[in-house]
Scaffold this motif. Structure first.
Motif, PDB file in Angstrom:
ATOM      1  N   VAL A 123       0.840  -1.196   0.000  1.00 58.19           N
ATOM      2  CA  VAL A 123       0.000   0.000   0.000  1.00 58.19           C
ATOM      3  C   VAL A 123       0.878   1.250   0.000  1.00 58.19           C
ATOM      4  O   VAL A 123       1.905   1.303   0.674  1.00 58.19           O
ATOM      5  CB  VAL A 123      -0.934  -0.004   1.222  1.00 58.19           C
ATOM      6  N   VAL A 124       0.446   2.266  -0.742  1.00 54.91           N
ATOM      7  CA  VAL A 124       1.148   3.547  -0.813  1.00 54.91           C
ATOM      8  C   VAL A 124       0.388   4.556   0.045  1.00 54.91           C
ATOM      9  O   VAL A 124      -0.802   4.800  -0.181  1.00 54.91           O
ATOM     10  CB  VAL A 124       1.247   4.056  -2.261  1.00 54.91           C
ATOM     11  N   ILE A 125       1.058   5.132   1.027  1.00 59.18           N
ATOM     12  CA  ILE A 125       0.439   6.142   1.890  1.00 59.18           C
ATOM     13  C   ILE A 125       0.579   7.497   1.198  1.00 59.18           C
ATOM     14  O   ILE A 125       1.676   8.052   1.108  1.00 59.18           O
ATOM     15  CB  ILE A 125       1.099   6.183   3.278  1.00 59.18           C
ATOM     16  N   LEU A 126      -0.526   8.039   0.720  1.00 58.96           N
ATOM     17  CA  LEU A 126      -0.520   9.313   0.000  1.00 58.96           C
ATOM     18  C   LEU A 126      -0.437  10.508   0.940  1.00 58.96           C
ATOM     19  O   LEU A 126       0.210  11.510   0.639  1.00 58.96           O
ATOM     20  CB  LEU A 126      -1.769   9.427  -0.873  1.00 58.96           C
ATOM     21  N   GLY A 127      -1.110  10.424   2.077  1.00 58.82           N
ATOM     22  CA  GLY A 127      -1.100  11.553   2.996  1.00 58.82           C
ATOM     23  C   GLY A 127      -2.001  11.343   4.179  1.00 58.82           C
ATOM     24  O   GLY A 127      -2.481  10.229   4.431  1.00 58.82           O
ATOM     25  N   LYS A 128      -2.256  12.428   4.917  1.00 56.89           N
ATOM     26  CA  LYS A 128      -3.048  12.402   6.134  1.00 56.89           C
ATOM     27  C   LYS A 128      -4.348  13.175   5.911  1.00 56.89           C
ATOM     28  O   LYS A 128      -4.373  14.198   5.223  1.00 56.89           O
ATOM     29  CB  LYS A 128      -2.272  13.044   7.299  1.00 56.89           C
ATOM     30  N   THR A 129      -5.411  12.697   6.550  1.00 55.38           N
ATOM     31  CA  THR A 129      -6.719  13.332   6.387  1.00 55.38           C
ATOM     32  C   THR A 129      -7.120  14.139   7.610  1.00 55.38           C
ATOM     33  O   THR A 129      -6.766  13.815   8.749  1.00 55.38           O
ATOM     34  CB  THR A 129      -7.812  12.289   6.110  1.00 55.38           C
TER      35      THR A 129
END
Length: 504
Positions: A123-129
């Motif tokens: 999985v690629v972590i794109l960012g934080k929400t």
């Protein structure tokens, strides 16, 4: 609002330009193009400009490198791009703030175990929400989706309406096509409500199936992380990777014995002969919700389910005692988390956070206060806490869900997850339709799945499936079977009521 550090400035200044996307109807939630570049372009066009969804608060500067590495990995999750709620630690330069300026510099350099498991699966972590600040536990008058760090998250189906909370950015972000999926957290409703109101599948697993280590806590009795996706299959895929024991989290001691391949468990999912208990008193009295729920019941029956009407009402003592439990555990659990942070944060106890908010009231308490925090700081009676926990757990579990399932020979319980999204109101706070049964599985620590069941005036509404402890696979399978049998049309997020607004 207070100026943000570089990783949190408006993403249009940091990322690909996607102006062509702004102001247009969004694609259906099952996005055809799942490339990292496409997600970055959509964030640039929709997050801090245009409709200003404010769903994403930070982008992972290593996402491109991670995506390149993931492309060579095996497995169904390799290269899948997700967002992670900003109370879950992710290694790298992105801070974990829980939405509070008090943690704006909380860069720990470590992955939460659930994040490490997802990375290992490709999985690629794109960012934080963005999230409701402190996971919506600071004030009883809060507006879901608002934090001092990220501002007000908006619902992409109608941007003057609430995304629900506390996993607001996770829900709005996936619905708007800013990532393939997201991870949220729930103590009571914080995965299932934003999933339902943003037209998504959301799954709150049995407490203890997924590690809570390196997640900003509220309650060790009720906290868990869970997937928020556009299908039950994708939720099962993520859960399979996330689940497992963690020596640092005692609640997960038996997780390895209970976990399974949740995708494989969906094979041949059927409702034929499955007895479902209808929590009729959790449906409410709104005619449109009732009509939509009745259509879902017809779909379930047509798919072979046996429906049993239940004459069950929640005991108000459960909610009263749950509040005592959350207040007591918040003081201790948050204090323990803050005290153990490796970086130079200025808050190490709940009392420190309360003081910080008072000092920075113009930014932190612009819309609402911290009455819940103040109550928690005063909740120190260990004997009263123990009594409240035992009673609320009994009412929700043994004498609630478990008794209903056993006495009526039921597999699962069902009810609407909630009503449609309410207008954002930062003067008086949240005021949606009071319905749904989410507090039962939240207090009991049992699995709860929401699946889209249709829409009311273009606003999504979800259907809840609730089971007993460790019955996660059965709950997911029932949701997948309903998903295949559903006849009601689903809403499409179109930003259809966007207007200029002073809400930030």
């Amino acid at each position: 609002m207070t100026t943000l550090p570089a990783t949190r400035r408006p993403l249009a200044t940091l990322l690909l330009t996607g102006a062509a996307l702004a102001g247009t109807a969004l694609a259906t939630p099952a996005h055809a193009d799942e490339s990292l570049a496409t997600y970055l372009a959509r964030i640039a066009a929709l997050n801090h400009v245009g409709p200003q969804l404010n769903a994403v608060v930070a982008v992972n500067p290593d996402a491109g490198r991670d995506a390149a590495a993931a492309a060579a990995m095996p497995g169904p999750l390799a290269g899948k791009v997700i967002l992670v709620k900003d109370n879950i630690e992710v290694a790298g330069p992105m801070p974990t703030t829980a939405g509070s300026l008090a943690l704006a510099g909380n860069v720990t350099g470590r992955d939460a175990p659930l994040v490490a498991r997802l990375r290992a699966a490709g999985v690629v972590i794109l960012g934080k929400t963005n999230l409701s600040e402190w996971a919506n536990i600071r004030s009883s008058f809060s507006s879901s989706g608002w934090s001092a760090v990220g501002g007000q998250t908006r619902n992409p189906y109608a941007t003057d309406r609430s995304p629900c909370g506390s996993s607001s950015g996770s829900g709005a972000g996936v619905a708007a096509g800013l990532a393939w999926a997201a991870i949220g957290t729930e103590t009571d409703g914080s995965v299932t409500c934003p999933a339902a109101m943003n037209g998504l599948v959301g799954f709150k697993p049995t407490v203890g199936l997924v590690s809570r280590t390196h997640i900003v806590p509220i309650s060790h009795s009720q906290d868990t992380a869970g997937p928020m996706t556009t299908s039950v299959h994708d939720a099962a895929l993520l859960l399979t990777a996330m689940a497992g024991s963690d020596p640092a989290d005692a609640a997960t001691a038996t997780a390895d014995r209970h976990k399974t391949d949740y995708v494989a468990a969906l094979a041949g999912a059927s409702l034929k002969g499955v007895r479902l208990g209808i929590l009729r008193k959790a449906v409410g009295d709104d005619a449109k919700v009732i009509a939509l729920f009745d259509r879902a019941l017809a779909d379930l029956k047509a798919a072979g389910a046996e429906l049993v009407e239940l004459d069950y009402a929640f005991d108000p003592a459960m909610g009263r005692d749950e509040n005592t439990v959350l207040n007591y555990e918040l003081r201790a659990d948050l204090g323990s988390y803050l005290a153990g942070l490796p970086g130079p944060v200025s808050v190490r106890t709940l009392a420190d956070v309360i003081a910080f908010n008072r000092t920075h009231a113009a930014a932190e308490m612009r819309w609402f206060g911290q009455d819940q925090f103040e109550a928690a700081e005063k909740t120190t009676d260990a004997a009263a806490y123990a009594k409240a926990r035992a009673n609320s757990l009994r009412l929700a579990g043994k004498d609630g869900i478990d008794r209903l399932l056993a006495t009526q020979h039921l597999a699962l319980l069902i009810a609407p997850t909630g009503g449609p999204a309410w207008p954002i109101d930062q003067v008086t706070g949240d005021h949606g339709l009071q319905l749904g049964a989410g507090s039962l599985p939240a207090v009991a620590g049992y699995p709860h799945l929401t699946v889209p069941m249709g829409a009311i005036e273009g606003l999504p509404v979800g259907l809840s499936f609730i089971g007993t402890a460790w019955d996660d696979a059965r709950v997911l399978a029932a949701g997948a079977a309903y998903e295949a049998a559903r006849t009601a049309p689903l809403a499409i997020p179109t930003l259809n009521t966007w207007r200029e607004s002073p809400i930030k």
